[in-house]
Design a protein around this motif. Structure first.
Motif, mmCIF file in Angstrom:
data_model
loop_
_atom_site.group_PDB
_atom_site.id
_atom_site.type_symbol
_atom_site.label_atom_id
_atom_site.label_comp_id
_atom_site.label_asym_id
_atom_site.label_seq_id
_atom_site.Cartn_x
_atom_site.Cartn_y
_atom_site.Cartn_z
ATOM 1 N N LEU A 86 0.833 -1.202 0.000
ATOM 2 C CA LEU A 86 0.000 0.000 0.000
ATOM 3 C C LEU A 86 0.867 1.250 0.000
ATOM 4 C CD1 LEU A 86 -2.929 -0.897 2.432
ATOM 5 C CD2 LEU A 86 -2.800 -1.138 -0.041
ATOM 6 N N ILE A 87 1.491 1.475 -1.128
ATOM 7 C CA ILE A 87 2.366 2.635 -1.297
ATOM 8 C C ILE A 87 1.737 3.496 -2.389
ATOM 9 C CG2 ILE A 87 3.850 1.361 -2.940
ATOM 10 C CD1 ILE A 87 6.227 2.937 -1.791
ATOM 11 N N GLY A 88 1.639 4.797 -2.145
ATOM 12 C CA GLY A 88 1.036 5.661 -3.153
ATOM 13 C C GLY A 88 -0.456 5.850 -2.959
ATOM 14 N N PRO A 89 -1.212 5.978 -4.066
ATOM 15 C CA PRO A 89 -2.614 6.418 -4.012
ATOM 16 C C PRO A 89 -3.533 5.584 -3.128
ATOM 17 C CG PRO A 89 -1.856 6.251 -6.298
ATOM 18 C CD PRO A 89 -0.748 5.765 -5.441
ATOM 19 N N LEU A 90 -3.322 4.270 -3.095
ATOM 20 C CA LEU A 90 -4.223 3.413 -2.322
ATOM 21 C C LEU A 90 -4.076 3.630 -0.818
ATOM 22 C CD1 LEU A 90 -6.434 1.349 -2.606
ATOM 23 C CD2 LEU A 90 -4.728 -0.444 -2.786
ATOM 24 N N ALA A 91 -2.934 4.189 -0.417
ATOM 25 C CA ALA A 91 -2.699 4.447 1.004
ATOM 26 C C ALA A 91 -3.153 5.849 1.400
ATOM 27 C CB ALA A 91 -1.215 4.275 1.324
ATOM 28 N N GLU A 92 -3.608 6.610 0.428
ATOM 29 C CA GLU A 92 -3.961 8.008 0.687
ATOM 30 C C GLU A 92 -5.475 8.198 0.715
ATOM 31 O OE1 GLU A 92 0.112 9.308 -1.667
ATOM 32 O OE2 GLU A 92 -1.847 9.637 -2.617
ATOM 33 N N GLY A 93 -5.905 9.288 1.348
ATOM 34 C CA GLY A 93 -7.335 9.511 1.478
ATOM 35 C C GLY A 93 -7.948 8.390 2.293
ATOM 36 N N ASN A 94 -9.111 7.927 1.901
ATOM 37 C CA ASN A 94 -9.749 6.814 2.628
ATOM 38 C C ASN A 94 -9.923 5.620 1.717
ATOM 39 O OD1 ASN A 94 -11.749 7.609 0.913
ATOM 40 N ND2 ASN A 94 -13.341 7.838 2.460
ATOM 41 N N ARG A 95 -9.038 5.506 0.700
ATOM 42 C CA ARG A 95 -9.256 4.482 -0.321
ATOM 43 C C ARG A 95 -9.191 3.060 0.230
ATOM 44 N NH1 ARG A 95 -6.094 8.345 -3.136
ATOM 45 N NH2 ARG A 95 -7.223 9.353 -4.839
ATOM 46 N N SER A 96 -8.224 2.783 1.110
ATOM 47 C CA SER A 96 -8.131 1.410 1.621
ATOM 48 C C SER A 96 -9.340 1.063 2.488
ATOM 49 C CB SER A 96 -6.834 1.209 2.408
ATOM 50 O OG SER A 96 -6.823 1.990 3.573
ATOM 51 N N TRP A 97 -9.927 2.060 3.151
ATOM 52 C CA TRP A 97 -11.140 1.816 3.931
ATOM 53 C C TRP A 97 -12.304 1.447 3.020
ATOM 54 C CZ3 TRP A 97 -11.191 1.266 9.033
ATOM 55 C CH2 TRP A 97 -10.162 1.842 9.776
ATOM 56 N N GLN A 98 -12.273 1.937 1.782
ATOM 57 C CA GLN A 98 -13.331 1.596 0.829
ATOM 58 C C GLN A 98 -13.272 0.125 0.419
ATOM 59 O OE1 GLN A 98 -13.941 4.307 -2.546
ATOM 60 N NE2 GLN A 98 -12.720 5.818 -1.459
ATOM 61 N N VAL A 99 -12.097 -0.488 0.598
ATOM 62 C CA VAL A 99 -11.955 -1.898 0.234
ATOM 63 C C VAL A 99 -12.286 -2.801 1.423
ATOM 64 C CG1 VAL A 99 -10.447 -3.651 -0.763
ATOM 65 C CG2 VAL A 99 -10.135 -1.251 -1.399
ATOM 66 N N GLN A 100 -11.758 -2.469 2.581
ATOM 67 C CA GLN A 100 -12.019 -3.301 3.765
ATOM 68 C C GLN A 100 -12.129 -2.411 4.994
ATOM 69 O OE1 GLN A 100 -8.820 -5.801 5.381
ATOM 70 N NE2 GLN A 100 -10.294 -7.455 5.601
ATOM 71 N N PHE A 101 -13.214 -2.616 5.759
ATOM 72 C CA PHE A 101 -13.399 -1.849 6.986
ATOM 73 C C PHE A 101 -13.021 -2.737 8.170
ATOM 74 C CE2 PHE A 101 -15.886 -0.202 10.571
ATOM 75 C CZ PHE A 101 -15.442 1.118 10.564
ATOM 76 N N TRP A 102 -11.843 -2.436 8.732
ATOM 77 C CA TRP A 102 -11.368 -3.173 9.906
ATOM 78 C C TRP A 102 -10.406 -2.272 10.671
ATOM 79 C CZ3 TRP A 102 -6.804 -4.558 12.202
ATOM 80 C CH2 TRP A 102 -6.908 -5.492 13.245
ATOM 81 N N PRO A 103 -10.437 -2.250 12.011
ATOM 82 C CA PRO A 103 -11.291 -3.071 12.881
ATOM 83 C C PRO A 103 -12.734 -2.558 12.938
ATOM 84 C CG PRO A 103 -9.887 -1.623 14.190
ATOM 85 C CD PRO A 103 -9.458 -1.450 12.764
ATOM 86 N N ASP A 104 -13.638 -3.497 13.154
ATOM 87 C CA ASP A 104 -15.067 -3.175 13.260
ATOM 88 C C ASP A 104 -15.536 -3.585 14.651
ATOM 89 O OD1 ASP A 104 -17.689 -2.552 12.832
ATOM 90 O OD2 ASP A 104 -18.114 -4.241 11.499
ATOM 91 N N LYS A 105 -15.184 -2.776 15.636
ATOM 92 C CA LYS A 105 -15.416 -3.146 17.033
ATOM 93 C C LYS A 105 -16.883 -3.107 17.432
ATOM 94 C CE LYS A 105 -10.820 -1.529 18.369
ATOM 95 N NZ LYS A 105 -10.029 -0.525 19.107
ATOM 96 N N LYS A 106 -17.709 -2.356 16.678
ATOM 97 C CA LYS A 106 -19.112 -2.184 17.075
ATOM 98 C C LYS A 106 -20.085 -2.740 16.034
ATOM 99 C CE LYS A 106 -17.903 1.942 19.736
ATOM 100 N NZ LYS A 106 -18.076 3.409 19.865
ATOM 101 N N ASN A 107 -19.600 -3.653 15.185
ATOM 102 C CA ASN A 107 -20.425 -4.228 14.124
ATOM 103 C C ASN A 107 -21.089 -3.149 13.272
ATOM 104 O OD1 ASN A 107 -21.603 -6.237 12.528
ATOM 105 N ND2 ASN A 107 -23.417 -6.375 13.817
ATOM 106 N N LEU A 108 -20.324 -2.133 12.929
ATOM 107 C CA LEU A 108 -20.847 -1.073 12.068
ATOM 108 C C LEU A 108 -21.225 -1.618 10.695
ATOM 109 C CD1 LEU A 108 -18.485 1.969 12.795
ATOM 110 C CD2 LEU A 108 -20.853 1.658 13.514
ATOM 111 N N VAL A 109 -20.454 -2.615 10.218
ATOM 112 C CA VAL A 109 -20.737 -3.194 8.898
ATOM 113 C C VAL A 109 -22.158 -3.744 8.862
ATOM 114 C CG1 VAL A 109 -20.164 -5.047 7.285
ATOM 115 C CG2 VAL A 109 -18.339 -3.687 8.304
ATOM 116 N N GLY A 110 -22.485 -4.617 9.799
ATOM 117 C CA GLY A 110 -23.819 -5.207 9.834
ATOM 118 C C GLY A 110 -24.909 -4.163 9.997
#
Length: 354
Positions: A86-110
């Motif tokens: 994750l070097i460059g654009p994918l590490a910037e902004g919130n792009r990696s969060w758009q692929v996987q949301f973790w940690p999900d301590k409060k079951n926000l996904v569900g």
């Protein structure tokens, strides 16, 4: 007796020695970008294209749930392989969060998926881009396909979740294609890791330092992805629902895929990885890191049980502790001895403060 020719030869040798590590770092940076990172990004794009096709086929009744799940696991593995890259654009902004949301301590996904399918029952990819990152990625896709409270055999339930499923598949495809196009653009990451100086790196040493920082952060994240469900942050009480892929029971497979990808940055193709930058006198360190990777990967690949199964008995917990300790060795070697040998000041990593 003064010998001008000898002095000139000595000065030339010193000058050559001074510049060759820099040249070698440029060669290594370009090789890692072209031979390791770019092919991994390309496989990620292919997997996400298949995911978009798969979601549509499943929702149109042309594909089984089993096949849809297999396509998801393939996309999730491709994403796991990107973690140390994750070097460059994918590490910037919130792009990696758009692929996987973790940690999900409060079951926000569900919770957010359920809210979204009620609020926008016919959502599409364009509308999804305006929604929370929590529902845009693989974590939400996994929830729909694997959560025990969703019965996709029921036609009404399937119809309820399918618009979001296809929207996520399309969003992931578009995101991956955009990232890859950015990498290959005129002033993209491939160019920036190949020719120096540029707008991102003053010299090749900065690029190598960035690569190592990403490696160290990724290895630290792998420890967290294993340590959190093991209960290392909760007084030894296992937290299986804090694993990054607990619904699909693919957490350890993802971990192995990420670690194997990290090893490719270390070893490189034709020895043009970080390993090749170590001078001959650092051979013991190179062998130590080789052995650390081999040990950790063997422990992961030899295991046939899921994380949940391992957490259920003492023998399994002992096995997980051995895997965790092996990951820690790989991480510490990169963070400490390798950084020092390459003359790199790491500073803070992206996980500091977590």
């Amino acid at each position: 007796m003064f010998r001008p020719k000898l002095l000139f030869t000595s000065l030339a040798a010193i000058a050559l020695a001074a510049c060759s590590p820099q040249d070698q770092q440029a060669v290594t940076s370009a090789a890692i970008a072209k031979q390791v990172i770019l092919p991994t990004y390309s496989r990620w794009v292919d997997a996400d294209r298949q995911l978009a096709v798969s979601a549509l086929a499943y929702c149109e009744g042309k594909e089984s749930l089993e096949t849809a799940r297999a396509d998801f696991l393939h996309a999730q593995k491709a994403w796991a392989q990107l973690q140390p890259l994750l070097i460059g654009p994918l590490a910037e902004g919130n792009r990696s969060w758009q692929v996987q949301f973790w940690p999900d301590k409060k079951n926000l996904v569900g919770r957010q998926v359920e809210q979204l399918v009620i609020a926008q029952p016919q959502i599409d990819a364009a509308t999804l881009t305006k929604s929370s990152v929590v529902v845009q990625g693989l974590s939400a896709y996994e929830y729909i396909l694997f959560d025990s409270n969703i019965d996709l055999a029921d036609a009404t339930q399937k119809a309820r979740y399918c618009p979001l499923l296809t929207a996520i598949g399309e969003h992931q495809k578009q995101l991956a294609e955009d990232i890859l196009a950015g990498w290959n653009s005129t002033d993209g990451m491939l160019a920036q890791m190949t020719k120096f100086p540029n707008q991102r790196y003053a010299d090749s040493h900065e690029a190598i330092a960035d690569l190592l920082r990403v490696q160290v952060t990724a290895l630290d994240t792998l420890k967290k992805k294993l340590g959190t469900p093991m209960g290392r942050q909760s007084k030894g009480i296992p937290q299986p629902l804090q694993a990054d892929a607990w619904r699909s029971q693919a957490s350890l497979q993802s971990l192995a895929a990420s670690l194997a990808a990290a090893q490719t940055v270390w070893a490189g193709v034709d020895n043009k990885g970080l390993r090749g930058l170590l001078p001959a006198e650092q051979k013991p360190l190179a062998e130590k890191i080789d052995a650390a990777y081999a040990t950790s990967l063997k422990l992961l690949n030899d295991n046939q049980r899921s994380l949940n199964e391992l957490l259920a008995d003492d023998a399994g917990i002992a096995q997980l502790n051995a895997i965790y300790d092996s990951l820690n060795v790989v991480h510490r070697l990169h963070e400490g001895e390798l950084a020092k040998a390459l003359g790199i000041q790491l500073g803070f990593n992206a996980n500091d403060g977590d």
